[in-house]
Structure formats: structure tokens, C-alpha cells
Write a protein that holds these residues in place. Sequence first.
Motif, PDB file in Angstrom:
ATOM      1  N   ALA A 182      33.812 -57.659  59.236  1.00 48.26           N
ATOM      2  CA  ALA A 182      34.949 -57.987  60.095  1.00 48.26           C
ATOM      3  C   ALA A 182      34.470 -58.649  61.381  1.00 48.26           C
ATOM      4  O   ALA A 182      35.108 -59.562  61.898  1.00 48.26           O
ATOM      5  CB  ALA A 182      35.761 -56.741  60.404  1.00 48.26           C
ATOM      6  N   GLY A 183      33.308 -58.178  61.888  1.00 52.82           N
ATOM      7  CA  GLY A 183      32.761 -58.759  63.105  1.00 52.82           C
ATOM      8  C   GLY A 183      32.381 -60.210  62.920  1.00 52.82           C
ATOM      9  O   GLY A 183      32.601 -61.043  63.800  1.00 52.82           O
ATOM     10  N   LYS A 184      31.807 -60.533  61.750  1.00 55.99           N
ATOM     11  CA  LYS A 184      31.417 -61.917  61.478  1.00 55.99           C
ATOM     12  C   LYS A 184      32.638 -62.823  61.350  1.00 55.99           C
ATOM     13  O   LYS A 184      32.633 -63.965  61.809  1.00 55.99           O
ATOM     14  CB  LYS A 184      30.581 -61.985  60.197  1.00 55.99           C
ATOM     15  CG  LYS A 184      29.188 -61.382  60.334  1.00 55.99           C
ATOM     16  CD  LYS A 184      28.397 -61.539  59.059  1.00 55.99           C
ATOM     17  CE  LYS A 184      27.007 -60.973  59.234  1.00 55.99           C
ATOM     18  NZ  LYS A 184      26.212 -61.077  57.977  1.00 55.99           N
TER      19      LYS A 184
ATOM     20  N   ALA B 175      35.511 -62.360  62.836  1.00 60.56           N
ATOM     21  CA  ALA B 175      36.047 -62.543  64.190  1.00 60.56           C
ATOM     22  C   ALA B 175      35.227 -63.564  64.974  1.00 60.56           C
ATOM     23  O   ALA B 175      35.780 -64.380  65.718  1.00 60.56           O
ATOM     24  CB  ALA B 175      36.072 -61.206  64.920  1.00 60.56           C
ATOM     25  N   LEU B 176      33.905 -63.525  64.793  1.00 58.26           N
ATOM     26  CA  LEU B 176      33.038 -64.478  65.487  1.00 58.26           C
ATOM     27  C   LEU B 176      33.278 -65.905  64.996  1.00 58.26           C
ATOM     28  O   LEU B 176      33.334 -66.842  65.793  1.00 58.26           O
ATOM     29  CB  LEU B 176      31.561 -64.100  65.283  1.00 58.26           C
ATOM     30  CG  LEU B 176      31.060 -62.895  66.076  1.00 58.26           C
ATOM     31  CD1 LEU B 176      29.633 -62.544  65.674  1.00 58.26           C
ATOM     32  CD2 LEU B 176      31.126 -63.185  67.582  1.00 58.26           C
ATOM     33  N   ARG B 177      33.420 -66.061  63.667  1.00 55.95           N
ATOM     34  CA  ARG B 177      33.696 -67.388  63.113  1.00 55.95           C
ATOM     35  C   ARG B 177      35.052 -67.916  63.605  1.00 55.95           C
ATOM     36  O   ARG B 177      35.196 -69.087  63.927  1.00 55.95           O
ATOM     37  CB  ARG B 177      33.667 -67.354  61.581  1.00 55.95           C
ATOM     38  CG  ARG B 177      32.272 -67.319  60.984  1.00 55.95           C
ATOM     39  CD  ARG B 177      32.286 -67.737  59.532  1.00 55.95           C
ATOM     40  NE  ARG B 177      33.118 -66.854  58.719  1.00 55.95           N
ATOM     41  CZ  ARG B 177      32.687 -65.756  58.119  1.00 55.95           C
ATOM     42  NH1 ARG B 177      31.417 -65.379  58.258  1.00 55.95           N
ATOM     43  NH2 ARG B 177      33.508 -65.037  57.380  1.00 55.95           N
ATOM     44  N   ARG B 178      36.011 -67.009  63.659  1.00 51.13           N
ATOM     45  CA  ARG B 178      37.352 -67.390  64.129  1.00 51.13           C
ATOM     46  C   ARG B 178      37.304 -67.817  65.599  1.00 51.13           C
ATOM     47  O   ARG B 178      37.899 -68.822  65.982  1.00 51.13           O
ATOM     48  CB  ARG B 178      38.289 -66.195  63.939  1.00 51.13           C
ATOM     49  CG  ARG B 178      39.728 -66.450  64.345  1.00 51.13           C
ATOM     50  CD  ARG B 178      40.516 -65.153  64.206  1.00 51.13           C
ATOM     51  NE  ARG B 178      41.866 -65.276  64.701  1.00 51.13           N
ATOM     52  CZ  ARG B 178      42.913 -65.595  63.959  1.00 51.13           C
ATOM     53  NH1 ARG B 178      42.761 -65.798  62.659  1.00 51.13           N
ATOM     54  NH2 ARG B 178      44.120 -65.699  64.484  1.00 51.13           N
TER      55      ARG B 178
END
Length: 198
Positions: free
Chosen positions: A2-4, A6-9
Motif C-alpha cells: 500500500a505504501g508503494k 501511495a508513493l507512485r500515486r
Amino acid sequence: MAGKVALRRAALREDLINIAQRRIAADGLSALRARDLAAEAGCALGAIYNVFGDLNDLVLAVNARTFHHLGADVAAALADAPQDPVDQLVVMAQAYHHFAAAHLHSWRALFDVERAPDTPAPDWYLLEMGQLFTYISDPLAVIFPARDPQELVLLTRALFSSVHGIVLLALDGASAGVPSDDIDRMIALVLRQFAASA
């Protein structure tokens, strides 16, 4: 995971704002196309709408940066201005004109973005506009000490509207026919005449 995501978004959001900012500055708001943005960002067209509700939301994000830049330019001009409140009004109004002339498409986008009827302006817009109004209302309170606060609010908005109208028409040479070298002088004449009525 989920963190990845969010970072891509967040990275895509930043890329899209940067791309839209450049395109608006170069070609104006009317030239902004979602398909072109997606191609330059290297993302699917639908990915834009996963990050922003619609293209107007993206434009508003660009406008937030433009408003901040405008406010910084006005503040910098005021930092070197004389202490006389009339001179301060003239300096900030001329700084507004210079910003608009130097960043014409971006400045126009601040006021040309569409919103649905009865949709309030975003909080950031009201905050940035409020800061600009404070720059105007502070010297006005010195020039017109007997005015009550509500009158000062109306005077502030009237003065902003007057300067904005002069700049808008003057930068569209076909409308006003005012030589660009005379715009600053015109602004100063109007503001000094206005202040003389105190």
C-alpha cells in the motif's frame, strides 16, 4: 504494498502538476488536453482521473502554485517599498501588473478555470486571495482610519477589482489600446487619486 502504491500515486500527481504547469505557462489553459498530459507523463489516460477528480482539479493544483508565486512577488515588492501607505498600494499594484505580464497564461488561468455553479472556491484559493487582500487592506486602514471594518472589506475588494480590470484590459491590447509602458503610470494615477479622497 500500500505504501508503494501511495508513493507512485504521489509521484504521478507531482509529475502531472509539473507538466500541466509548463503547458499552461506556454500555451494557455485552453490548450490543456488530458491525452497530451498522459502521453508526456507516460501513464494511461484513466490514471489522471485516479489522481485528480477531473482536469479542473489538476488546474486548481497548478493555480495554487501560481497564487503562491504571485503572493511571493507582491511580498518581495512590498519589502522594498516606502512606508507611505499610498506608495505601498502603488508598489503592490504594479507588482501585480508585472507578474501578470511576465506569466500571462498562468495568471489568466487563475480566473479562467471553470467551476460548477454554486460551487464554492477551494479553501486554498480563499486563503491565497485573502493574503492578497490583506496586503491591500493594511495600507487602506491607514489611509481611511475612520472607515468601519466592513467598509474596508468592500474598499479592498473594489480596489483589487479596479487594478485587476486595468491589468486585464491593458494586457489585451486590442481591448484597451493602452501602451504597455503606460500601464504602471495609469495604475499609479488611479490609486493616488483614490487615496486623495480620504
